[in-house]
Design a protein around this motif. Sequence first.
Motif, PDB file in Angstrom:
ATOM      1  N   THR A  22      57.233 102.839  50.800  1.00 62.42           N
ATOM      2  CA  THR A  22      57.529 103.425  49.488  1.00 62.42           C
ATOM      3  C   THR A  22      57.862 102.357  48.463  1.00 62.42           C
ATOM      4  N   THR A  23      58.738 101.433  48.821  1.00 67.58           N
ATOM      5  CA  THR A  23      59.106 100.369  47.873  1.00 67.58           C
ATOM      6  C   THR A  23      57.933  99.444  47.587  1.00 67.58           C
ATOM      7  N   ALA A  26      55.483 100.058  44.468  1.00 72.92           N
ATOM      8  CA  ALA A  26      55.826  99.499  43.158  1.00 72.92           C
ATOM      9  C   ALA A  26      55.306  98.079  43.021  1.00 72.92           C
ATOM     10  N   LYS A  83      67.765 103.362  43.157  1.00 69.46           N
ATOM     11  CA  LYS A  83      66.804 104.457  43.318  1.00 69.46           C
ATOM     12  C   LYS A  83      66.408 105.042  41.971  1.00 69.46           C
ATOM     13  N   PHE A  86      64.307 102.592  40.009  1.00 76.80           N
ATOM     14  CA  PHE A  86      62.995 102.502  40.654  1.00 76.80           C
ATOM     15  C   PHE A  86      62.091 103.649  40.198  1.00 76.80           C
ATOM     16  N   MET A 123      60.996  98.530  37.919  1.00 79.19           N
ATOM     17  CA  MET A 123      60.875  98.965  39.312  1.00 79.19           C
ATOM     18  C   MET A 123      60.870  97.832  40.336  1.00 79.19           C
ATOM     19  N   SER A 127      63.220  97.861  43.663  1.00 76.32           N
ATOM     20  CA  SER A 127      62.567  98.077  44.951  1.00 76.32           C
ATOM     21  C   SER A 127      63.023  97.043  45.975  1.00 76.32           C
ATOM     22  N   TRP A 149      56.787  93.670  52.391  1.00 78.93           N
ATOM     23  CA  TRP A 149      56.823  93.996  50.961  1.00 78.93           C
ATOM     24  C   TRP A 149      56.080  92.928  50.167  1.00 78.93           C
ATOM     25  N   GLY A 187      54.312 107.226  44.572  1.00 76.03           N
ATOM     26  CA  GLY A 187      55.597 106.542  44.685  1.00 76.03           C
ATOM     27  C   GLY A 187      56.759 107.411  44.231  1.00 76.03           C
ATOM     28  N   SER A 191      59.709 108.538  46.755  1.00 76.92           N
ATOM     29  CA  SER A 191      61.016 107.937  46.470  1.00 76.92           C
ATOM     30  C   SER A 191      62.146 108.960  46.439  1.00 76.92           C
TER      31      SER A 191
END
Length: 459
Positions: A22-23, A26, A83, A86, A123, A127, A149, A187, A191
Amino acid sequence: MEEITDCITKEKLPSFGFVVGTTSLAFVVSQLDVSIVNIALPQIAQTFSADISALQWIVDAYTIAFAVLMLSAGGMGDLLGSKQIFQLGLFVFGIASLGCGYAWNVPSLICFRVLQGVGAATMIPSSLSILNQTFSHDKKQRARAVALWTAAGGVSIAAGPILGGLLIHISSWRMIFLVNIPICLGGLLLSRHLHESDRHPNKGFDILGQFLWMFTLTAFIGAIIEWHDLGYKHPFIISSLLFSVITFCLFIITEKRAIAPILPLDLFRSANFNVLILLGIILNNAYYGTVFVLSLYLQDVLLYSSLHAGLAFIPLTAGFIVSNLISGKLMAHYGIRLPVLLGTSIALIGFTALLIADTDTQYWQLFFPFITIPLGMGLAVPAMTTGILASVTKTRSGTASAVLNTTRQAAGALGVAIFGAMANGGSAAIVHAISVSSIISACSLFCCAILIFKYLKAV
């Protein structure tokens, strides 16, 4: 996919794969828009009758806004919760991408590119902060998460020209922006299931520092971009450079006195933090500037189509994929020092090898630098990012990641401005720009490697 579905339906604690995936969305979408635009520059120039200075502004409007606002966004994430920040960034980036896709002239495209930079600045540090706080209890797991990431971002920035070439071939340059919208929507939906992160108490917001940093970076890079067309003696160039020096000095003074500075200067007391920030600056300056010129080189000098030029960047994508994964394993066994030094050295060799580029260079001759540059960067960047996060407490991870990404984006914008200005003047100028950029990049990495060897401590 099963992990994500299970996490959502049963409301368990988010799994490792879910949080990283998810992160990473971004980072993917923000890095994609750094490089995907480069391959579309000739088509955008044709649509709007734009010169190289206008193209530089289209590229740098995004990176300047990215760099200018990220310091504040990092602090906001620590203060309000990563959060929420983001999610805000994903929403803004999606709206801006829609605007870019339907831009009607160069000024409108530049304005929407600025808004994209605002979304990206919001973001990215949040993230990384989510990752750092989620896995702060386990150094190996955190290193693996950061490596994945970073790999996602590295692959997306390298894959940008390839994807851009395909989209332009299938549709038009406008599609390179519209493709961001489903990613941002995905996303946002995912999130919602991330857990709230810790917040760092703050006594205020450094508005003056934010504006001074914005004025400094915009004036300096604007002067560099317009240098070629106006000449170094032009009043705009002289006044912009002088203005940027004055505002930068005021910025440093302000940050020393501010209650809640956007750039906490005490972060620079760490030798690890300093040398790793320097490495990030040099790598981004070299890579962003070089890819900008290479995109022009492949299409305007070697006369590749947009599709063939995009496919020519495949080795860069492959190099990032392989080396990012290797970097995580090296960190798990040897810490950050080995992958940082090894990666810096390999990237140095790659940039040096680009000196071979000429008006009649064959593609197979470019393959070696095209593979070694991402191999080196892919080894160094995840370890560099992990080292930065390890040098601060977890409640300041948003600020630390913002400082890292701010300096990297500023350096990238400067690379595009400097090397792009050199390329303004036809085929000969483009080839000359590649040679000069290669020499500057290689020499900078060599000096940085010496400092890393002397000052970087194992983490």
